[in-house]
Design a protein around this motif. Sequence first.
Motif, PDB file in Angstrom:
ATOM      1  N   ALA A 580      18.506  41.459  34.294  1.00  0.00           N
ATOM      2  CA  ALA A 580      19.590  42.306  33.799  1.00  0.00           C
ATOM      3  C   ALA A 580      20.841  41.813  34.451  1.00  0.00           C
ATOM      4  O   ALA A 580      21.098  42.046  35.630  1.00  0.00           O
ATOM      5  CB  ALA A 580      19.358  43.734  34.010  1.00  0.00           C
ATOM      6  N   ALA A 581      21.654  40.938  33.858  1.00  0.00           N
ATOM      7  CA  ALA A 581      22.956  40.584  34.384  1.00  0.00           C
ATOM      8  C   ALA A 581      24.059  41.042  33.956  1.00  0.00           C
ATOM      9  O   ALA A 581      24.126  41.117  32.520  1.00  0.00           O
ATOM     10  CB  ALA A 581      23.178  38.822  34.304  1.00  0.00           C
ATOM     11  N   PHE A 582      25.103  41.536  34.602  1.00  0.00           N
ATOM     12  CA  PHE A 582      26.214  42.440  33.937  1.00  0.00           C
ATOM     13  C   PHE A 582      27.411  41.901  34.852  1.00  0.00           C
ATOM     14  O   PHE A 582      27.190  41.765  35.977  1.00  0.00           O
ATOM     15  CB  PHE A 582      25.828  43.869  33.731  1.00  0.00           C
ATOM     16  CG  PHE A 582      25.558  44.375  35.141  1.00  0.00           C
ATOM     17  CD1 PHE A 582      26.122  45.409  35.741  1.00  0.00           C
ATOM     18  CD2 PHE A 582      23.957  44.387  35.424  1.00  0.00           C
ATOM     19  CE1 PHE A 582      25.777  45.905  37.031  1.00  0.00           C
ATOM     20  CE2 PHE A 582      23.691  45.042  36.593  1.00  0.00           C
ATOM     21  CZ  PHE A 582      24.473  45.732  37.344  1.00  0.00           C
ATOM     22  N   ILE A 583      28.635  42.400  34.205  1.00  0.00           N
ATOM     23  CA  ILE A 583      29.983  42.392  34.782  1.00  0.00           C
ATOM     24  C   ILE A 583      30.440  43.698  34.801  1.00  0.00           C
ATOM     25  O   ILE A 583      30.640  44.446  33.799  1.00  0.00           O
ATOM     26  CB  ILE A 583      30.975  41.307  34.078  1.00  0.00           C
ATOM     27  CG1 ILE A 583      30.169  40.055  33.861  1.00  0.00           C
ATOM     28  CG2 ILE A 583      32.139  41.142  34.937  1.00  0.00           C
ATOM     29  CD1 ILE A 583      29.650  39.295  35.078  1.00  0.00           C
ATOM     30  N   ILE A 584      31.197  44.308  35.862  1.00  0.00           N
ATOM     31  CA  ILE A 584      31.663  45.401  35.799  1.00  0.00           C
ATOM     32  C   ILE A 584      33.032  45.367  36.441  1.00  0.00           C
ATOM     33  O   ILE A 584      33.091  44.402  37.681  1.00  0.00           O
ATOM     34  CB  ILE A 584      30.797  46.611  36.597  1.00  0.00           C
ATOM     35  CG1 ILE A 584      30.475  46.215  37.939  1.00  0.00           C
ATOM     36  CG2 ILE A 584      29.520  46.716  35.834  1.00  0.00           C
ATOM     37  CD1 ILE A 584      29.853  47.198  38.727  1.00  0.00           C
ATOM     38  N   CYS A 585      33.918  46.334  36.348  1.00  0.00           N
ATOM     39  CA  CYS A 585      35.295  46.762  36.909  1.00  0.00           C
ATOM     40  C   CYS A 585      34.885  47.876  37.515  1.00  0.00           C
ATOM     41  O   CYS A 585      34.201  48.986  36.977  1.00  0.00           O
ATOM     42  CB  CYS A 585      36.346  46.777  35.897  1.00  0.00           C
ATOM     43  SG  CYS A 585      37.985  47.180  36.576  1.00  0.00           S
ATOM     44  N   PRO A 586      35.387  47.992  38.941  1.00  0.00           N
ATOM     45  CA  PRO A 586      35.083  49.339  39.761  1.00  0.00           C
ATOM     46  C   PRO A 586      35.953  50.458  38.888  1.00  0.00           C
ATOM     47  O   PRO A 586      35.624  51.616  39.358  1.00  0.00           O
ATOM     48  CB  PRO A 586      35.774  48.803  40.860  1.00  0.00           C
ATOM     49  CG  PRO A 586      35.845  47.392  41.261  1.00  0.00           C
ATOM     50  CD  PRO A 586      36.085  47.162  39.606  1.00  0.00           C
TER      51      PRO A 586
END
Length: 661
Positions: A580-586
């Motif tokens: 599971a690869a993902f991009i998040i903003c804090p």
Amino acid sequence: MNTSKLQAFATDARRQLMNAVQARLDAALVPNSDAQVDDPRAFDFLQREIGQAGGGVEGRRHVVERYAYRWFNRIIAFRYMDVHGFTGTPVVSPAGLTSTNGLPEVLAAAKRGEYDSRVFSLRVNDKAKERIEGLLSGSIMADDPQGRAYGLLLQSECRFWNRNLPFMFENVGKEAGRVDELLMPADLLAEGSVLRNAVEIMTPEDCGVDDPSGNVEIIGWLYQYYISERKNEVMDGFKKNHKAGANEIPAATQLFTPDWIVRYLVQNTVGRLWMQSHPDSQLHKNWDYYIWPSENDAAGDEDILKIQTPEDLTVCDPACGSGHMLTYAFDLLYEIYEEEGYAPGDIPGLILEHNLYGMEIDERAASLAAFALTMKARSHSRRFFKKQVEPNIQHISPIAFKEDEVVELNDLYQVNLDSMVWNTYAKADVYGSLIQPPQELVELAASSPESEDGIDTLFDPLLREHAEDVFTQTRYLARKYAAVVANPPYMGAKNMSAELKQFVQDHYEDVKADLYGCFYVRFLKFAMEYGLEGMVLGDTWMFIKTFEEMRKDLIKKRRIESFLHIRDITNHPDIFGANAAFIICPCYVSHKKTTFIKLTQTGVVRKRFELLSILAADKSKARFEVNQHEFVQIPGSPIVYWLSEAVFKIFDRKIAKGAGG
């Protein structure tokens, strides 16, 4: 690139080098050996290192493992540089670069009376040339004069390259560098030796001679395969209820991430941050794995991190391994600088100085990461070595002080820090970048000069050196970065040593079940507000109760920019369920939907092509646009992005009905 041949070479090289270093160590430890008489300082350091590693068989094994790998690093580094013409006179390769029967050109040249004037102009090599000539002419008698002459040539080259690659070639003014020479493997010229096999296996094509930026990925693969046998030993130990301590954690947790996953993570963090502040840039057209959300893609100015210049785009991998994430980030950043009109010769140095930062508990991997980035820089600039710019790769190493040393340190720096603060890194080889340095240490590191100018010379210089190491590590660990990208370590609590288990219990209570959960939390602290964080994890955290608090934190407090559910990638030998690869903003932004992509093909190669086809299509059944807030309505908050809108509405009605009483 034939990875099966690389694997066979690397595993065989480990066995050969460990046997060779063991033989040199055994000879050195014989009472009144030449090593003890000729270099007592290095011998004393060697004995201390054995003792610090547990003494006896265990301590000697640790030393053999360490120095065998250091020589493996040097051999593959020289081979890579030979192939690209960076060494001038090939050091481990023959003149034609491919013959496994030819002598290394540096030796063949010496036999003709030719020597690299740059190498032998160094004072540390003053006596080497005379001895080499004596061995080759027969005036100095030896059992294997040609082999000994080559050993001196190789040592001389290592001393020379310390100026440009100090992370790979230790300064012989320091004890570790002298021990390197003391334990240098013999018989490197023999048929079937590691050196000759490196020439055969690391072909010019595999090293990227036809690619302007080279192929430093080969370095990462070799590292992964070199430690594979050690990894198997550790994994077998887990089955017998053995726990992972400092000596086991690197082998147990380091995984080489497939290139397309790296590109997805970097393009959608580093690339995304640049595009948000520079929407007219055309670079995204080159990014095959860049994801444009289908709804409200243009964020408001208040919801983005302003990146004015390329230098502002700092990128950190807090568990960088051999540097795969950072080397691709280098390529993308180079494009950004180039588009902005920077002089090509200046760009590599600017990237290494301002943009890329890595941290790693394994000294071996940290050296390779720094080497890989330097090779990237050199491939773009012929004059790069003259700039003397080192990559920002920090080996997070253990540093401990005794009580009397703490008193002296407080006196030296005019502070009153307790022993616990000064010993923040006493177990750094276990905790690594999970360490969050205390604020008083952060403030002292920020105010302390980065050189020794102005420091009272009455104090122990070694103590000052260790203090400076503490400050350097603190600066890396306390800094905020625009983008954080990583494939963090995975290890379940059942395999952790008692001290590691207690540490995560004390500092990462809600995610203590696995190291990757701890790193999820830690990465958030590394990222700037409205920065971006990209990581690849196993997907069990998306559903099971153990990680419910992690999911709630992600859904309620963060913003999922995009999500790649790779699924069922356990058949890949080097990524073990990281699916599971993902991009998040804090920071959470409520009005936007998240793009989820579900891959169903088997095998890494098929999944890559499946992803590319999904991204190229206008619509796909494998692409879902979901507001992450929907997951909160479901008991346990699972990341069930594939549910239909109708099902989500059922949960919404249940929540509303419950709220209405």
